[in-house]
Scaffold this active site. Structure first.
Site, PDB file in Angstrom:
ATOM      1  N   HIS A 143      16.832  21.812  21.565  1.00 14.64           N
ATOM      2  CA  HIS A 143      15.981  22.534  22.512  1.00 14.64           C
ATOM      3  C   HIS A 143      14.513  22.400  22.137  1.00 14.64           C
ATOM      4  CE1 HIS A 143      19.062  25.405  24.507  1.00 14.64           C
ATOM      5  NE2 HIS A 143      18.789  24.357  25.257  1.00 14.64           N
TER       6      HIS A 143
ATOM      7  N   CYS B 259       9.749  -4.750  35.559  1.00 15.64           N
ATOM      8  CA  CYS B 259      10.199  -3.423  35.121  1.00 15.64           C
ATOM      9  C   CYS B 259      10.358  -3.355  33.611  1.00 15.64           C
ATOM     10  CB  CYS B 259      11.491  -3.025  35.819  1.00 15.64           C
ATOM     11  SG  CYS B 259      12.856  -4.131  35.442  1.00 15.64           S
TER      12      CYS B 259
ATOM     13  N   GLU C 282      15.755 -11.884  33.472  1.00 17.95           N
ATOM     14  CA  GLU C 282      15.545 -11.529  32.068  1.00 17.95           C
ATOM     15  C   GLU C 282      16.216 -12.510  31.114  1.00 17.95           C
ATOM     16  OE1 GLU C 282      17.078  -7.591  31.341  1.00 17.95           O
ATOM     17  OE2 GLU C 282      18.817  -7.916  32.610  1.00 17.95           O
TER      18      GLU C 282
ATOM     19  N   ASP D 280      13.895  -8.114  27.739  1.00 17.87           N
ATOM     20  CA  ASP D 280      14.901  -9.102  27.361  1.00 17.87           C
ATOM     21  C   ASP D 280      14.373 -10.518  27.526  1.00 17.87           C
ATOM     22  OD1 ASP D 280      17.144  -7.792  26.331  1.00 17.87           O
ATOM     23  OD2 ASP D 280      17.623  -7.026  28.323  1.00 17.87           O
TER      24      ASP D 280
HETATM   25  C1  PEP Z   1      14.169  -5.477  30.351  1.00 14.15           C
HETATM   26  O1  PEP Z   1      14.985  -6.150  29.726  1.00 14.15           O
HETATM   27  O2  PEP Z   1      12.951  -5.754  30.440  1.00 14.15           O
HETATM   28  C2  PEP Z   1      14.586  -4.258  31.028  1.00 14.15           C
HETATM   29  C3  PEP Z   1      13.772  -3.581  31.813  1.00 14.15           C
HETATM   30  O3  PEP Z   1      15.837  -3.821  30.797  1.00 14.15           O
HETATM   31  P1  PEP Z   1      16.294  -3.059  29.466  1.00 14.15           P
HETATM   32  O4  PEP Z   1      15.058  -2.702  28.680  1.00 14.15           O
HETATM   33  O5  PEP Z   1      17.045  -1.865  29.947  1.00 14.15           O
HETATM   34  O6  PEP Z   1      17.141  -4.074  28.799  1.00 14.15           O
HETATM   35 MG    MG Z   2      17.124  -5.895  29.970  1.00 15.32          MG
END
Ligand code: PEP
Ligand code: MG
Length: 652
Positions: A301, A613, A542, A566
């Site tokens: 918590h 992302c 990736e 990745d």
């Molecule tokens: C990535 O590989 O950039 C990604 C966004 O996925 P994760 O970090 O969950 O592997």
């Molecule tokens: Mg990834």
């Protein structure tokens, strides 16, 4: 009479829903119990007994009731379990109790600092200030024999202490500065202090001839030990709450008090072995520059409260005990877990500069919350959030997220003792879509491998799980796991702007097989008369294979989202978790940037959109380059969003 019901409470019957459930049960005269189909019953009016069952979201439980209003009680309580969503946020925790990777917000420690991976990074940000030590003395049980004729008085003393202790908590709750999360946690503490089972156990100790202090310490110790035996990290962390309640009661009975946390000076760093949520409620909001504890985890918590209040925190710094006790000044980095006790002048200056810089930057960017940024040339760019659970919706909206660019579905699978059902998944994705509509939410299908075990999927041992049976590879081999997720996504697509992306793709064939499964799921839903929506299907780029084949892949998908985390490790052949190759594992390596550029060119040629992302999406130094390549969406941890929006608006 009995009833079987699937528990819909988010994250299961943890502290707050258990407290609410017990409260509801107490409004009926019927004796009600709750059990797993093959398990022992727990009294429904005891929040602590309910918590100790560690019932997970999605699990089936049996409610039994006896008494005049048994039927009404079962109606109300089963409706609560079947529909209730805890009103307050549960912890934002990653797998196995580790903090969610602070994707996009990770700020490396300033160069040249003696960095040692110290504790658990529990609440991000840097902090420095005078140490406020909180090492309360151990309370020794007096072990005073109480003759039977004095037991009544001793029980009365206990109840006076209970009233004083819960009264103090209620006062804390009503004081200004308590967030809804604080109130939820304080309510759970009050529920422990008033729990019939707990109070009954203390009274039984008194009646067996023990003084009230000893009785409280014994019953509290036994209860805390029961919590510590529970497998579930989050429930186990409740032992800390029981400890706080027990101590407060014992001190009240002894007429003593711990160090006065309400007197923490402005800008201090609280240093302790352990700070219970109970203790933390006494610290006036906004006073602390940081927290460092030798105990604790990201699920406690305290960690939740620190994150809620934006106080940097490092917990579980096991080696720090002696140093912290004699510290005069402490600096910490809650994003990395580093702690500096009595830092030298240069280190202190660097951390202070970081704290000041962070504060200034946050204030200067607050106005960007509702802004939809565009480059100087007028090209609109979506700045979206990376989320791992519904609990992060609030902070993402608060930060100004224009949708979700990556919803990692792994947590949904990893937190449970069995695979989440299609219905549960459909509910989760639909809620996500509704929260951000009309903005898109990009849900990533299960990205899991042998390094992150999931109940219900047997992973063989692999020498190199990062190159093994993971992501789409595993999903295609396990349609029993993959199809319910696809069906849930098709159903959730009716609730908002859902897009779906597939991780770890390396061949066109994988994409075609996923598309065939989507068509199969749609046909099944049609045949069942169930409604299904439409979603755009994209892939994460990736793997180097996907980057090299981007032109071919682009013909089959609606978008690309580049996973630079990745992509970097595979392009550079450098493990993303190995600090020794950290210099190679950088998204700004020319080879990685070239791969990103190639992918963007392929997307442009095919007329599909491309986003990023991975963590690099939040790097303000790289954003202009990405935009120049043609990236149209950047997705990151909510805290980085305002900074990224500003960088977009400055880009040519
Ligand atoms: C990535 O590989 O950039 C990604 C966004 O996925 P994760 O970090 O969950 O592997
Ligand atoms: Mg990834």
């Amino acid at each position: 009479m009995e009833r079987t019901v699937a528990v819909a409470c988010k994250d299961g019957l943890h502290a707050r829903p258990a407290a609410e459930f017990a409260k509801l049960a107490k409004t009926y005269v019927a004796e009600v119990s709750l059990r797993r189909p093959d398990g022992a019953p727990a009294k429904a009016k005891s929040a602590v007994k309910l918590m100790l069952l560690a019932v997970k979201e999605g699990e089936e439980v049996v409610l039994e009731a006896e008494g005049d209003d048994a039927e009404a009680a079962l109606d109300a309580l089963s409706a609560y379990l079947a529909t209730h969503e805890a009103g307050t946020a549960a912890p934002t925790a990653g797998p196995a109790g580790l903090p969610e990777p602070a994707s996009g917000t990770f700020t490396p420690p300033p160069a040249g600092l003696p960095s040692r991976a110290a504790g658990v990074p529990a609440s991000e940000g840097a902090g420095i200030g005078p140490a406020f030590p909180f090492f309360p003395e151990v309370i020794v049980a007096p072990d005073r024999a109480v003759p039977p004729d004095e037991a009544v008085d001793e029980v009365a003393r206990l109840h006076a202490a209970l009233d004083a202790t819960t009264g103090a908590l209620i006062a804390n709750k009503l004081e200004g500065g308590a967030t809804p999360e604080d109130v939820g946690i304080i309510d759970a503490l009050i529920e422990v202090a008033r729990d019939a089972e707990f109070v009954g156990a203390v009274e039984a100790e008194i009646r067996s001839g023990r003084d009230a202090v000893t009785a409280v310490l014994r019953a509290g110790g036994a209860l805390a030990a029961s919590f510590e035996r529970v497998e579930d990290d989050y429930i186990r962390a409740r032992a800390e709450d029981v400890g706080g309640v027990t101590r407060a009661l014992a001190l009240s009975l002894l007429g003593r008090a711990d160090a006065d946390l309400s007197a923490v000076p402005e800008g201090a760093v609280l240093v302790a072995d352990e700070v219970s949520a109970w203790d933390f409620t006494k610290v006036p909001a906004g006073r602390l520059a940081g927290i460092v504890c030798t105990q604790g985890a990201a699920t406690s918590h305290l960690a939740i409260m620190a994150r809620t209040h934006g106080v940097p925190a490092v917990l579980g710094w096991r080696d720090g005990g002696a140093a912290l006790r004699s510290a005069t000044r402490v600096a910490l980095d809650g994003s990395t877990g580093d702690v500096w006790v009595d830092p030298d002048a240069a280190t202190a200056a660097r951390i202070e500069a970081r704290v000041a810089g962070d504060r200034k930057a946050r204030a200067a960017l607050a106005h960007l919350r509702g802004v939809h940024p565009a480059t100087r040339g007028g090209r609109p760019i979506e700045v979206a959030a990376n989320l791992g659970s519904l609990k992060e919706i609030g902070p993402a909206l608060e930060a100004g997220a224009m949708g979700v660019g990556l919803f990692r579905t792994e947590l949904l699978f990893m937190e449970r003792k069995s695979l989440p059902s299609e219905d549960e998944q459909a509910r989760t994705y639909a809620e996500l879509a509704r929260a951000f509509a009309p903005h898109p939410v990009v849900v990533r299908t299960l990205d899991i491998g042998g390094d992150k075990p999931v109940a219900g999927i047997a992973f063989p041992h692999e020498d190199n799980p990062f190159l093994g049976w993971r992501g789409v590879r595993m999903c295609l081999d396990r349609p029993d796991v993959f199809k319910p997720q696809i069906r849930a996504l098709l159903r959730a697509a009716l609730s908002g702007n859902v897009k779906v992306m597939v991780p770890m793709v390396s061949t066109v064939d994988e994409v075609l097989r996923v598309k065939a499964l989507v068509a199969e799921c749609r046909a099944e839903l049609d045949a069942e008369g169930a409604e299904a929506g439409q979603f755009e299907l994209g892939i994460m780029v990736e793997t180097p294979a996907a980057a090299l084949m981007a032109g071919d892949l682009a013909r089959h998908v609606a978008f690309f989202s580049i996973g630079t985390n990745d992509l970097t490790q595979y392009v550079m052949a450098s493990d993303r978790l190995n600090p020794r190759v950290a210099d190679l594992n950088r998204a700004d390596q020319p080879a990685v940037l070239r791969a990103v550029e190639m992918v963007c060119a392929a997307a442009r040629e095919a007329g599909i959109w491309v986003g990023i992302c991975g963590e690099a999406a939040a790097r303000v130094d790289l954003i202009p380059t990405f935009l120049r390549y043609g990236v149209g969406e950047l997705s990151m941890s909510p805290a980085s969003i305002p900074r990224a929006k500003a960088a977009v608006m400055e880009a040519e």
